[in-house]
Design a protein around this motif. Structure first.
Motif, PDB file in Angstrom:
ATOM      1  N   LEU A 147      -0.726  -9.527  13.747  1.00 14.60           N
ATOM      2  CA  LEU A 147       0.027  -9.951  12.572  1.00 14.60           C
ATOM      3  C   LEU A 147      -0.771  -9.715  11.289  1.00 14.60           C
ATOM      4  CD1 LEU A 147       2.431 -11.397  11.205  1.00 14.60           C
ATOM      5  CD2 LEU A 147       1.312 -13.574  11.740  1.00 14.60           C
ATOM      6  N   LEU A 148      -2.030 -10.098  11.287  1.00 16.43           N
ATOM      7  CA  LEU A 148      -2.856  -9.933  10.094  1.00 16.43           C
ATOM      8  C   LEU A 148      -3.085  -8.457   9.775  1.00 16.43           C
ATOM      9  CD1 LEU A 148      -5.481 -12.741  10.760  1.00 16.43           C
ATOM     10  CD2 LEU A 148      -3.713 -12.748   8.999  1.00 16.43           C
ATOM     11  N   ASN A 149      -3.162  -7.623  10.803  1.00 15.80           N
ATOM     12  CA  ASN A 149      -3.407  -6.198  10.578  1.00 15.80           C
ATOM     13  C   ASN A 149      -2.209  -5.477   9.970  1.00 15.80           C
ATOM     14  OD1 ASN A 149      -6.002  -6.360  11.537  1.00 15.80           O
ATOM     15  ND2 ASN A 149      -5.514  -5.609  13.575  1.00 15.80           N
ATOM     16  N   LEU A 150      -1.044  -6.137   9.963  1.00 15.18           N
ATOM     17  CA  LEU A 150       0.137  -5.545   9.349  1.00 15.18           C
ATOM     18  C   LEU A 150       0.094  -5.602   7.828  1.00 15.18           C
ATOM     19  CD1 LEU A 150       2.958  -6.945  11.661  1.00 15.18           C
ATOM     20  CD2 LEU A 150       2.283  -4.554  11.457  1.00 15.18           C
ATOM     21  N   GLN A 151      -0.898  -6.279   7.263  1.00 16.50           N
ATOM     22  CA  GLN A 151      -0.902  -6.504   5.821  1.00 16.50           C
ATOM     23  C   GLN A 151      -0.962  -5.216   5.014  1.00 16.50           C
ATOM     24  OE1 GLN A 151      -4.696  -8.202   4.209  1.00 16.50           O
ATOM     25  NE2 GLN A 151      -5.251  -8.319   6.359  1.00 16.50           N
ATOM     26  N   THR A 152      -1.534  -4.160   5.584  1.00 15.28           N
ATOM     27  CA  THR A 152      -1.589  -2.896   4.848  1.00 15.28           C
ATOM     28  C   THR A 152      -0.217  -2.232   4.769  1.00 15.28           C
ATOM     29  OG1 THR A 152      -2.183  -1.722   6.886  1.00 15.28           O
ATOM     30  CG2 THR A 152      -3.985  -2.495   5.488  1.00 15.28           C
ATOM     31  N   GLN A 153       0.747  -2.727   5.581  1.00 18.72           N
ATOM     32  CA  GLN A 153       2.102  -2.173   5.571  1.00 18.72           C
ATOM     33  C   GLN A 153       3.119  -3.215   5.114  1.00 18.72           C
ATOM     34  OE1 GLN A 153       2.965  -0.287   9.435  1.00 18.72           O
ATOM     35  NE2 GLN A 153       0.811  -0.545   9.916  1.00 18.72           N
ATOM     36  N   ARG A 154       2.662  -4.224   4.405  1.00 20.71           N
ATOM     37  CA  ARG A 154       3.492  -5.393   4.164  1.00 20.71           C
ATOM     38  C   ARG A 154       4.742  -5.113   3.323  1.00 20.71           C
ATOM     39  NH1 ARG A 154      -1.230  -5.885   1.328  1.00 20.71           N
ATOM     40  NH2 ARG A 154      -1.139  -6.127  -0.932  1.00 20.71           N
ATOM     41  N   HIS A 155       4.774  -4.007   2.593  1.00 20.29           N
ATOM     42  CA  HIS A 155       5.941  -3.724   1.768  1.00 20.29           C
ATOM     43  C   HIS A 155       6.974  -2.863   2.503  1.00 20.29           C
ATOM     44  CE1 HIS A 155       3.905  -5.733  -1.381  1.00 20.29           C
ATOM     45  NE2 HIS A 155       3.017  -4.781  -1.593  1.00 20.29           N
ATOM     46  N   GLN A 156       6.707  -2.554   3.761  1.00 22.83           N
ATOM     47  CA  GLN A 156       7.644  -1.769   4.538  1.00 22.83           C
ATOM     48  C   GLN A 156       8.505  -2.688   5.380  1.00 22.83           C
ATOM     49  OE1 GLN A 156       5.575   1.213   6.788  1.00 22.83           O
ATOM     50  NE2 GLN A 156       4.361   1.926   5.052  1.00 22.83           N
ATOM     51  N   PHE A 157       9.807  -2.465   5.368  1.00 23.84           N
ATOM     52  CA  PHE A 157      10.722  -3.360   6.074  1.00 23.84           C
ATOM     53  C   PHE A 157      10.461  -3.378   7.576  1.00 23.84           C
ATOM     54  CE2 PHE A 157      14.816  -4.101   8.243  1.00 23.84           C
ATOM     55  CZ  PHE A 157      14.989  -5.429   7.881  1.00 23.84           C
ATOM     56  N   THR A 158      10.201  -2.203   8.154  1.00 21.96           N
ATOM     57  CA  THR A 158       9.973  -2.168   9.598  1.00 21.96           C
ATOM     58  C   THR A 158       8.739  -2.983   9.993  1.00 21.96           C
ATOM     59  OG1 THR A 158       8.806  -0.065   9.292  1.00 21.96           O
ATOM     60  CG2 THR A 158      11.123   0.042   9.963  1.00 21.96           C
ATOM     61  N   ALA A 159       7.690  -2.925   9.178  1.00 23.52           N
ATOM     62  CA  ALA A 159       6.493  -3.724   9.450  1.00 23.52           C
ATOM     63  C   ALA A 159       6.804  -5.209   9.295  1.00 23.52           C
ATOM     64  CB  ALA A 159       5.358  -3.320   8.516  1.00 23.52           C
ATOM     65  N   ALA A 160       7.657  -5.555   8.337  1.00 23.55           N
ATOM     66  CA  ALA A 160       8.031  -6.954   8.132  1.00 23.55           C
ATOM     67  C   ALA A 160       8.828  -7.480   9.323  1.00 23.55           C
ATOM     68  CB  ALA A 160       8.839  -7.104   6.848  1.00 23.55           C
ATOM     69  N   VAL A 161       9.652  -6.624   9.932  1.00 23.17           N
ATOM     70  CA  VAL A 161      10.399  -7.026  11.135  1.00 23.17           C
ATOM     71  C   VAL A 161       9.429  -7.320  12.277  1.00 23.17           C
ATOM     72  CG1 VAL A 161      12.030  -6.247  12.903  1.00 23.17           C
ATOM     73  CG2 VAL A 161      12.496  -5.790  10.501  1.00 23.17           C
ATOM     74  N   VAL A 162       8.400  -6.477  12.414  1.00 21.61           N
ATOM     75  CA  VAL A 162       7.380  -6.716  13.434  1.00 21.61           C
ATOM     76  C   VAL A 162       6.648  -8.030  13.147  1.00 21.61           C
ATOM     77  CG1 VAL A 162       5.232  -5.870  14.457  1.00 21.61           C
ATOM     78  CG2 VAL A 162       7.083  -4.272  13.929  1.00 21.61           C
ATOM     79  N   ALA A 163       6.320  -8.281  11.885  1.00 19.74           N
ATOM     80  CA  ALA A 163       5.646  -9.529  11.513  1.00 19.74           C
ATOM     81  C   ALA A 163       6.498 -10.738  11.896  1.00 19.74           C
ATOM     82  CB  ALA A 163       5.355  -9.536  10.013  1.00 19.74           C
ATOM     83  N   ALA A 164       7.804 -10.654  11.672  1.00 21.67           N
ATOM     84  CA  ALA A 164       8.705 -11.755  12.034  1.00 21.67           C
ATOM     85  C   ALA A 164       8.701 -11.974  13.539  1.00 21.67           C
ATOM     86  CB  ALA A 164      10.116 -11.469  11.527  1.00 21.67           C
ATOM     87  N   SER A 165       8.737 -10.884  14.313  1.00 18.64           N
ATOM     88  CA  SER A 165       8.752 -11.032  15.770  1.00 18.64           C
ATOM     89  C   SER A 165       7.444 -11.627  16.281  1.00 18.64           C
ATOM     90  CB  SER A 165       9.016  -9.678  16.440  1.00 18.64           C
ATOM     91  OG  SER A 165       7.915  -8.801  16.285  1.00 18.64           O
ATOM     92  N   LEU A 166       6.315 -11.263  15.656  1.00 15.98           N
ATOM     93  CA  LEU A 166       5.020 -11.823  16.063  1.00 15.98           C
ATOM     94  C   LEU A 166       4.934 -13.304  15.735  1.00 15.98           C
ATOM     95  CD1 LEU A 166       2.667  -8.909  14.955  1.00 15.98           C
ATOM     96  CD2 LEU A 166       3.291  -9.531  17.284  1.00 15.98           C
ATOM     97  N   LEU A 167       5.446 -13.699  14.563  1.00 15.71           N
ATOM     98  CA  LEU A 167       5.451 -15.118  14.208  1.00 15.71           C
ATOM     99  C   LEU A 167       6.323 -15.907  15.182  1.00 15.71           C
ATOM    100  CD1 LEU A 167       4.619 -17.400  12.313  1.00 15.71           C
ATOM    101  CD2 LEU A 167       6.589 -16.813  10.867  1.00 15.71           C
TER     102      LEU A 167
END
Length: 301
Positions: A147-167
């Protein structure tokens, strides 16, 4: 939303705040509308970290893995010790702070969604008892790291969807981690190896691995060598060299860039380590792999 604190980040810490437009998309998408992050982060040895809010629009999860701190709401107050999680519901005024003598290190997330209001009951928490003790929290470290490693892609919607699933996965796992078990005599090698693979891009130290295993550096090193026949750092570097071989075979990235992807800022050190492990330099390995591929082509091609 309730803005995260503007407390200055020390080394090793991170803070991600998703743009409003992105969270609006998450609130409407079928895969994420039930529960999604609005901000999240990792604070290390957070001396001076202190927050007080009179209005609070998000749900807030704080997990303390080292040190301690305190919290206060209109209905209760108490301390947050290492291994404990605090969940504050939306709409509840609150205050919290790191301890002055033993400042906490925490993972945290502001979140919302149609199912956010059910998290308290799902975890067995109430407004007067908002703290959960996790006895097996280390098993979640690979997910939290992802989840934390996604921060470099945080403005991309697909990465945000992954972040939601991890949370969602993290919250879903929490009840299973409250079960009290007998302290292990050693550690789970498979979980540690997974942690190494998940963090191959970071310049981790022996202390990082010992902390993950829940042992002192001395006892961890001793137990690790008994199980594997080698040292933890050599084992970790062998994993990184193995991944380097895969990248050399499958990409045209420069050797410097591949080293950087693996957490090596010094390309000369990366090349020396690679040669020590593989018996040849990264360039020689790439050239020989290309030659083998040509030799294996069918005749006439």
């Amino acid at each position: 939303m309730s803005q995260p604190s503007s407390w200055p980040l020390p080394s090793g810490s991170s803070r991600v705040v998703l743009p409003l437009k992105l969270t609006q998309q998450l609130a409407q998408h079928p895969l994420t509308k039930h529960l999604y992050p609005r901000a999240y982060g990792h604070y290390v040895d957070a001396l001076g970290h202190q927050v007080e809010r009179q209005s609070h629009t998000d749900y807030l999860l704080i997990f303390c893995y080292r040190g301690r701190g305190w919290f206060r709401t209109a209905t209760t107050q108490g301390s947050l010790e290492a291994g404990q999680l605090l969940l504050l519901p939306a709409g509840q005024a609150h205050a919290y702070s790191a301890d002055l003598q033993q400042p906490w290190s925490i993972y945290w997330a502001h979140f919302q969604g149609q199912a956010a209001s059910t998290c308290m009951s799902f975890l067995g928490l109430t407004e007067t008892q908002p703290v959960l003790t996790l006895s097996q929290w280390r098993t979640l470290i690979p997910v939290v790291t992802h989840l934390l490693n996604l921060q470099t892609q945080r403005h991309q919607f697909t990465a945000a969807v992954v972040a939601a699933s991890l949370l969602q996965q993290i919250i879903a796992e929490l009840p299973r981690l409250t079960v009290t078990v007998k302290e292990p005599q050693g550690f789970e090698l498979a979980a540690l190896e997974r942690f190494m693979y998940d963090n191959y891009h970071r310049d981790l130290s022996l202390a990082d691995f010992a902390e993950f295993a829940g042992l002192s550096r001395f006892h961890f090193s001793k137990k690790f060598k008994q199980l594997t026949g080698t040292s933890p750092m050599r084992y970790f570097n062998q994993i990184r060299v193995k991944i380097a071989c895969q990248l050399l075979d499958s990409s045209t990235d420069s050797i410097r860039h591949i080293g950087q992807q693996l957490g090596f800022d010094d390309p000369y050190y990366f090349s020396r380590l690679f040669k020590k492990t593989m018996g040849m330099s990264p360039q020689h390995y790439r050239d020989s792999a290309s030659l083998r591929a040509v030799q294996q082509l069918p005749k006439g091609v």
